[in-house]
Design an enzyme around this catalytic site. Structure first.
Site, PDB file in Angstrom:
ATOM      1  N   CYS A 168       0.841  -1.199   0.000  1.00  0.00           N
ATOM      2  CA  CYS A 168       0.000   0.000   0.000  1.00  0.00           C
ATOM      3  C   CYS A 168       0.875   1.248   0.000  1.00  0.00           C
ATOM      4  O   CYS A 168       2.005   1.227   0.504  1.00  0.00           O
ATOM      5  CB  CYS A 168      -0.897   0.049   1.237  1.00  0.00           C
ATOM      6  SG  CYS A 168      -2.084  -1.296   1.389  1.00  0.00           S
ATOM      7  N   ASP A 169       0.335   2.321  -0.545  1.00  0.00           N
ATOM      8  CA  ASP A 169       0.988   3.615  -0.421  1.00  0.00           C
ATOM      9  C   ASP A 169      -0.077   4.699  -0.447  1.00  0.00           C
ATOM     10  O   ASP A 169      -1.044   4.612  -1.211  1.00  0.00           O
ATOM     11  CB  ASP A 169       1.994   3.857  -1.538  1.00  0.00           C
ATOM     12  CG  ASP A 169       2.901   5.029  -1.209  1.00  0.00           C
ATOM     13  OD1 ASP A 169       3.913   4.815  -0.519  1.00  0.00           O
ATOM     14  OD2 ASP A 169       2.575   6.167  -1.598  1.00  0.00           O
TER      15      ASP A 169
END
Length: 210
Positions: free
Chosen positions: A78-79
């Site tokens: 995730c970012d």
């Protein structure tokens, strides 16, 4: 039994997953985020940026897993970034940068984008890949100068996307959101559930795997 591997050092993401009944194996990717962003060019959309970063993290971690884990797991990268005024805000990194960022976003609204990359691994091979982003609109308050300086001095906003948290001290300075709160913290449970379904897994199977 399928194991969820979180390709992130984020305490917020780990907390969200644990509160949702999943205790993931945490493996930090060490991806050069600046290099990934630079390779995309200046015209990349917010969704493209966070998805590229999430994918880079997931791919790096998937390639480094021990055989026993890679035999049956899902890797989640995730970012997150805040999009406001036509630009993306990542982690401020310093107190001065955090102050400047808050003076820019205070009293305004922005979109918190989180890219998600889910890789399904069986016997060490990636059998499925799902990449998608979610966006939550965040309405920021206008903190008084004393509160803002105290918040920044405590260090919380320096290493989080947009320079704020929803589930920490930063929650005092968020007037409201439109959308998924878990996405703001760093991993969207509704989107992750959807991605898991696409690769043939249910969330309840992961509850039993912790």
């Amino acid at each position: 039994m399928t194991r969820l591997v979180l390709a992130s050092a984020s305490a917020g993401r780990l907390k969200v997953l644990r509160q949702a009944g999943v205790d993931p194996l945490v493996v930090v990717s060490g991806v050069d985020e600046d290099a990934v962003i630079a390779a995309l060019g200046p015209d990349a959309s917010p969704s493209a940026v966070v998805c590229a970063l999430a994918t880079a993290k997931a791919d790096r971690v998937a390639g480094a897993l021990q055989a026993g884990v890679a035999a049956d797991c899902v890797v989640v990268g995730c970012d997150s970034m805040l999009f406001i005024d036509g630009g993306l805000c990542g982690k401020p990194g310093s107190a001065d940068a955090a102050l400047r960022q808050w003076r820019r976003i205070g009293g305004r609204s922005g979109g918190l984008y989180t890219g998600h990359c889910l890789l399904r691994l069986r016997d060490g091979d990636i059998t499925h890949r799902e990449v998608e982003s979610a966006c939550t609109t965040v309405h920021f308050a206008s903190p008084v100068e004393a509160d803002l300086r105290a918040y920044v001095a405590g260090g919380e906003p320096l290493a989080v996307a947009g320079g704020f948290t929803l589930d920490g001290l930063g929650g005092w300075f968020v007037d409201g959101i439109d959308g998924d709160p878990s996405n703001v913290i760093g991993v969207s449970l509704p989107l992750l559930r959807t991605l898991l379904t696409r690769v043939g897994l249910s969330v309840s199977a992961l509850w039993a795997a912790d």
